[in-house]
Motif scaffolding. Sequence first.
Motif, PDB file in Angstrom:
ATOM      1  N   GLY A 253      43.753  27.819  52.468  1.00 24.84           N
ATOM      2  CA  GLY A 253      44.363  28.963  51.794  1.00 24.84           C
ATOM      3  C   GLY A 253      44.301  30.216  52.642  1.00 24.84           C
ATOM      4  N   SER A 254      43.860  30.082  53.897  1.00 23.77           N
ATOM      5  CA  SER A 254      43.705  31.242  54.782  1.00 23.77           C
ATOM      6  C   SER A 254      44.863  31.404  55.763  1.00 23.77           C
ATOM      7  CB  SER A 254      42.401  31.103  55.572  1.00 23.77           C
ATOM      8  OG  SER A 254      42.479  29.975  56.440  1.00 23.77           O
ATOM      9  N   GLY A 255      45.851  30.505  55.696  1.00 18.99           N
ATOM     10  CA  GLY A 255      46.977  30.581  56.629  1.00 18.99           C
ATOM     11  C   GLY A 255      46.792  29.736  57.872  1.00 18.99           C
ATOM     12  N   SER A 256      45.766  28.902  57.894  1.00 15.03           N
ATOM     13  CA  SER A 256      45.512  28.001  59.016  1.00 15.03           C
ATOM     14  C   SER A 256      46.185  26.663  58.714  1.00 15.03           C
ATOM     15  CB  SER A 256      44.000  27.815  59.191  1.00 15.03           C
ATOM     16  OG  SER A 256      43.739  26.859  60.188  1.00 15.03           O
ATOM     17  N   PHE A 257      47.354  26.436  59.311  1.00 10.33           N
ATOM     18  CA  PHE A 257      48.162  25.258  58.984  1.00 10.33           C
ATOM     19  C   PHE A 257      47.812  24.069  59.868  1.00 10.33           C
ATOM     20  CE2 PHE A 257      50.585  28.567  56.979  1.00 10.33           C
ATOM     21  CZ  PHE A 257      51.061  27.955  55.834  1.00 10.33           C
ATOM     22  N   LEU A 258      47.715  22.889  59.239  1.00  8.78           N
ATOM     23  CA  LEU A 258      47.396  21.625  59.884  1.00  8.78           C
ATOM     24  C   LEU A 258      48.592  20.696  59.708  1.00  8.78           C
ATOM     25  CD1 LEU A 258      45.206  19.531  60.974  1.00  8.78           C
ATOM     26  CD2 LEU A 258      44.743  19.070  58.559  1.00  8.78           C
ATOM     27  N   THR A 259      49.083  20.118  60.806  1.00 12.20           N
ATOM     28  CA  THR A 259      50.191  19.172  60.718  1.00 12.20           C
ATOM     29  C   THR A 259      49.702  17.894  60.051  1.00 12.20           C
ATOM     30  OG1 THR A 259      51.247  20.047  62.696  1.00 12.20           O
ATOM     31  CG2 THR A 259      51.876  17.830  62.040  1.00 12.20           C
ATOM     32  N   VAL A 260      50.457  17.391  59.058  1.00 12.20           N
ATOM     33  CA  VAL A 260      50.125  16.131  58.409  1.00 12.20           C
ATOM     34  C   VAL A 260      50.499  15.028  59.387  1.00 12.20           C
ATOM     35  CG1 VAL A 260      50.560  14.634  56.438  1.00 12.20           C
ATOM     36  CG2 VAL A 260      50.479  17.112  56.122  1.00 12.20           C
ATOM     37  N   ALA A 261      49.491  14.369  59.913  1.00 13.67           N
ATOM     38  CA  ALA A 261      49.689  13.385  60.980  1.00 13.67           C
ATOM     39  C   ALA A 261      50.163  12.046  60.425  1.00 13.67           C
ATOM     40  CB  ALA A 261      48.387  13.194  61.748  1.00 13.67           C
ATOM     41  N   GLY A 262      50.815  11.278  61.287  1.00 13.43           N
ATOM     42  CA  GLY A 262      51.213   9.925  60.956  1.00 13.43           C
ATOM     43  C   GLY A 262      52.490   9.794  60.158  1.00 13.43           C
ATOM     44  N   LEU A 263      53.145  10.911  59.816  1.00 10.26           N
ATOM     45  CA  LEU A 263      54.375  10.816  59.030  1.00 10.26           C
ATOM     46  C   LEU A 263      55.502  10.229  59.882  1.00 10.26           C
ATOM     47  CD1 LEU A 263      54.421  14.144  57.000  1.00 10.26           C
ATOM     48  CD2 LEU A 263      54.063  11.838  56.130  1.00 10.26           C
ATOM     49  N   ARG A 264      56.172   9.244  59.344  1.00  7.03           N
ATOM     50  CA  ARG A 264      57.310   8.625  60.027  1.00  7.03           C
ATOM     51  C   ARG A 264      58.625   9.145  59.470  1.00  7.03           C
ATOM     52  NH1 ARG A 264      55.348   2.333  60.289  1.00  7.03           N
ATOM     53  NH2 ARG A 264      53.899   2.587  62.040  1.00  7.03           N
TER      54      ARG A 264
ATOM     55  N   GLY B 214      54.284   7.483  55.909  1.00  6.22           N
ATOM     56  CA  GLY B 214      53.759   7.241  57.241  1.00  6.22           C
ATOM     57  C   GLY B 214      52.534   6.363  57.235  1.00  6.22           C
ATOM     58  N   ILE B 215      51.775   6.494  58.311  1.00  4.58           N
ATOM     59  CA  ILE B 215      50.566   5.703  58.494  1.00  4.58           C
ATOM     60  C   ILE B 215      49.378   6.638  58.669  1.00  4.58           C
ATOM     61  CG2 ILE B 215      51.766   3.739  59.532  1.00  4.58           C
ATOM     62  CD1 ILE B 215      50.864   4.822  62.278  1.00  4.58           C
ATOM     63  N   PHE B 216      48.205   6.149  58.350  1.00  5.63           N
ATOM     64  CA  PHE B 216      46.998   6.939  58.542  1.00  5.63           C
ATOM     65  C   PHE B 216      46.728   7.069  60.033  1.00  5.63           C
ATOM     66  CE2 PHE B 216      46.420   5.137  54.318  1.00  5.63           C
ATOM     67  CZ  PHE B 216      46.239   6.309  53.610  1.00  5.63           C
ATOM     68  N   LYS B 217      46.537   8.310  60.470  1.00  7.46           N
ATOM     69  CA  LYS B 217      46.375   8.552  61.890  1.00  7.46           C
ATOM     70  C   LYS B 217      45.335   9.614  62.197  1.00  7.46           C
ATOM     71  CE  LYS B 217      49.189   8.963  65.932  1.00  7.46           C
ATOM     72  NZ  LYS B 217      50.209   8.214  66.514  1.00  7.46           N
ATOM     73  N   ASP B 218      45.198  10.570  61.317  1.00  8.87           N
ATOM     74  CA  ASP B 218      44.322  11.707  61.570  1.00  8.87           C
ATOM     75  C   ASP B 218      43.373  11.860  60.383  1.00  8.87           C
ATOM     76  OD1 ASP B 218      43.126  14.159  61.976  1.00  8.87           O
ATOM     77  OD2 ASP B 218      44.981  15.306  61.990  1.00  8.87           O
TER      78      ASP B 218
ATOM     79  N   ALA C  76      42.073  13.116  54.785  1.00  6.36           N
ATOM     80  CA  ALA C  76      41.040  13.516  53.825  1.00  6.36           C
ATOM     81  C   ALA C  76      41.497  14.719  53.004  1.00  6.36           C
ATOM     82  CB  ALA C  76      39.736  13.817  54.549  1.00  6.36           C
ATOM     83  N   MET C  77      42.146  15.674  53.653  1.00  6.84           N
ATOM     84  CA  MET C  77      42.603  16.876  52.943  1.00  6.84           C
ATOM     85  C   MET C  77      43.649  16.515  51.898  1.00  6.84           C
ATOM     86  SD  MET C  77      42.324  20.097  52.411  1.00  6.84           S
ATOM     87  CE  MET C  77      41.230  20.530  53.730  1.00  6.84           C
ATOM     88  N   ILE C  78      44.574  15.642  52.224  1.00  2.00           N
ATOM     89  CA  ILE C  78      45.618  15.231  51.279  1.00  2.00           C
ATOM     90  C   ILE C  78      44.999  14.541  50.068  1.00  2.00           C
ATOM     91  CG2 ILE C  78      47.533  13.606  50.947  1.00  2.00           C
ATOM     92  CD1 ILE C  78      48.437  14.467  53.795  1.00  2.00           C
ATOM     93  N   ARG C  79      44.079  13.632  50.297  1.00  2.00           N
ATOM     94  CA  ARG C  79      43.408  12.957  49.182  1.00  2.00           C
ATOM     95  C   ARG C  79      42.676  13.966  48.295  1.00  2.00           C
ATOM     96  NH1 ARG C  79      42.003   9.392  53.213  1.00  2.00           N
ATOM     97  NH2 ARG C  79      39.881  10.257  53.293  1.00  2.00           N
TER      98      ARG C  79
END
Length: 137
Positions: free
Chosen positions: A17-28, A68-72, A77-80
Amino acid sequence: MAAQSGKNMLLKLDQTGSGSFLTVAGLRSRALAFNATTVDTTDQESAGRWRELLAGGGVKRASVSGSGIFKDQASDAMIRTLFFGGTIRNWQLIIPDFGTVTGLFQIVALEFSGDHAGEVTFDLALESAGELTFTAA
Protein backbone atom coordinates in the motif's frame (compact mmCIF):
# COMPACT_ATOMS: atom_id res chain seq x y z
CA MET A 1 0.00 1.64 -31.87
CA ALA A 2 2.21 -0.91 -33.61
CA ALA A 3 2.03 -4.64 -32.84
CA GLN A 4 3.41 -5.50 -29.40
CA SER A 5 4.59 -8.67 -27.74
CA GLY A 6 2.05 -9.94 -25.20
CA LYS A 7 4.83 -10.71 -22.75
CA ASN A 8 5.38 -6.95 -22.35
CA MET A 9 1.90 -6.47 -20.90
CA LEU A 10 2.58 -6.47 -17.15
CA LEU A 11 0.36 -6.87 -14.10
CA LYS A 12 1.85 -5.26 -10.99
CA LEU A 13 0.72 -5.31 -7.38
CA ASP A 14 1.32 -2.67 -4.71
CA GLN A 15 2.73 -5.00 -2.06
CA THR A 16 2.16 -2.94 1.07
CA GLY A 17 0.00 0.00 0.00
CA SER A 18 3.08 2.24 -0.11
CA GLY A 19 3.40 2.46 -3.90
CA SER A 20 6.07 -0.24 -4.18
CA PHE A 21 4.85 -2.31 -7.14
CA LEU A 22 5.84 -5.96 -7.67
CA THR A 23 5.36 -7.66 -11.05
CA VAL A 24 3.16 -10.77 -10.76
CA ALA A 25 5.57 -13.38 -12.05
CA GLY A 26 4.79 -16.40 -14.19
CA LEU A 27 1.77 -14.93 -16.00
CA ARG A 28 1.39 -16.33 -19.50
CA SER A 29 -1.74 -14.39 -20.37
CA ARG A 30 -3.36 -11.18 -19.17
CA ALA A 31 -6.56 -9.39 -20.09
CA LEU A 32 -8.25 -6.11 -19.17
CA ALA A 33 -11.93 -5.38 -19.80
CA PHE A 34 -13.85 -2.15 -19.15
CA ASN A 35 -17.62 -2.27 -18.74
CA ALA A 36 -20.40 0.21 -18.00
CA THR A 37 -24.03 -0.32 -17.18
CA THR A 38 -26.68 1.91 -18.67
CA VAL A 39 -29.58 3.79 -17.10
CA ASP A 40 -32.70 3.39 -19.21
CA THR A 41 -34.87 6.55 -19.22
CA THR A 42 -37.35 5.37 -21.86
CA ASP A 43 -40.98 6.27 -21.24
CA GLN A 44 -44.24 6.32 -23.16
CA GLU A 45 -43.31 9.61 -24.81
CA SER A 46 -39.92 8.44 -26.13
CA ALA A 47 -39.64 9.19 -29.86
CA GLY A 48 -40.70 6.17 -31.88
CA ARG A 49 -40.61 4.18 -28.62
CA TRP A 50 -36.86 3.89 -29.02
CA ARG A 51 -34.85 3.31 -25.90
CA GLU A 52 -33.32 6.42 -24.30
CA LEU A 53 -30.28 6.36 -22.05
CA LEU A 54 -29.09 8.74 -19.37
CA ALA A 55 -25.72 10.16 -20.47
CA GLY A 56 -23.05 9.59 -17.85
CA GLY A 57 -25.35 7.38 -15.77
CA GLY A 58 -24.66 3.84 -14.65
CA VAL A 59 -21.74 2.10 -13.04
CA LYS A 60 -18.30 1.64 -14.60
CA ARG A 61 -16.05 -1.27 -13.74
CA ALA A 62 -12.90 -2.98 -14.89
CA SER A 63 -11.95 -6.63 -14.77
CA VAL A 64 -8.46 -8.05 -15.01
CA SER A 65 -7.68 -11.70 -15.53
CA GLY A 66 -4.52 -13.67 -15.93
CA SER A 67 -3.18 -17.18 -15.94
CA GLY A 68 0.25 -18.65 -15.55
CA ILE A 69 2.64 -20.80 -13.60
CA PHE A 70 4.19 -20.41 -10.18
CA LYS A 71 7.56 -18.78 -10.61
CA ASP A 72 8.24 -16.20 -7.94
CA GLN A 73 7.71 -17.09 -4.29
CA ALA A 74 7.18 -13.45 -3.20
CA SER A 75 4.38 -12.60 -5.67
CA ASP A 76 2.74 -16.04 -5.26
CA ALA A 77 2.59 -15.65 -1.47
CA MET A 78 1.28 -12.08 -1.71
CA ILE A 79 -1.53 -13.09 -4.08
CA ARG A 80 -2.63 -15.93 -1.80
CA THR A 81 -2.54 -13.64 1.24
CA LEU A 82 -4.60 -10.92 -0.49
CA PHE A 83 -7.18 -13.38 -1.77
CA PHE A 84 -7.78 -15.14 1.55
CA GLY A 85 -7.84 -11.80 3.38
CA GLY A 86 -10.28 -10.23 0.89
CA THR A 87 -7.84 -7.31 0.77
CA ILE A 88 -8.21 -4.44 -1.71
CA ARG A 89 -4.91 -3.08 -3.05
CA ASN A 90 -3.58 -0.84 -5.78
CA TRP A 91 -2.69 -2.68 -8.98
CA GLN A 92 -1.23 -1.56 -12.30
CA LEU A 93 -1.72 -3.04 -15.73
CA ILE A 94 0.93 -1.79 -18.12
CA ILE A 95 0.08 -2.01 -21.81
CA PRO A 96 3.15 -1.24 -23.98
CA ASP A 97 2.90 1.87 -26.16
CA PHE A 98 -0.63 2.46 -24.86
CA GLY A 99 -0.40 3.33 -21.19
CA THR A 100 -0.89 2.27 -17.60
CA VAL A 101 -4.16 1.63 -15.80
CA THR A 102 -3.83 2.03 -12.02
CA GLY A 103 -6.37 1.62 -9.25
CA LEU A 104 -7.87 -0.39 -6.46
CA PHE A 105 -8.77 -3.99 -7.23
CA GLN A 106 -9.80 -7.04 -5.25
CA ILE A 107 -8.89 -10.61 -6.19
CA VAL A 108 -12.28 -12.27 -6.73
CA ALA A 109 -11.12 -15.62 -8.09
CA LEU A 110 -8.00 -17.71 -7.64
CA GLU A 111 -7.94 -21.13 -9.27
CA PHE A 112 -5.27 -23.81 -9.35
CA SER A 113 -5.00 -26.68 -11.81
CA GLY A 114 -2.48 -29.25 -12.87
CA ASP A 115 -2.03 -32.08 -15.30
CA HIS A 116 -0.29 -35.31 -14.31
CA ALA A 117 2.44 -34.71 -16.90
CA GLY A 118 2.57 -30.91 -16.59
CA GLU A 119 3.06 -27.99 -14.27
CA VAL A 120 0.65 -26.53 -11.73
CA THR A 121 -1.03 -23.44 -13.16
CA PHE A 122 -3.16 -20.69 -11.66
CA ASP A 123 -5.91 -18.40 -12.89
CA LEU A 124 -6.52 -15.03 -11.32
CA ALA A 125 -9.44 -12.58 -11.62
CA LEU A 126 -9.61 -9.05 -10.21
CA GLU A 127 -12.48 -6.56 -10.07
CA SER A 128 -12.10 -2.81 -9.70
CA ALA A 129 -12.94 -1.38 -6.29
CA GLY A 130 -12.80 2.35 -6.97
CA GLU A 131 -11.93 4.96 -9.56
CA LEU A 132 -9.15 4.03 -11.98
CA THR A 133 -6.57 6.30 -13.57
CA PHE A 134 -5.05 6.00 -17.01
CA THR A 135 -1.65 7.37 -17.90
CA ALA A 136 -0.80 7.37 -21.61
CA ALA A 137 2.58 5.98 -22.65
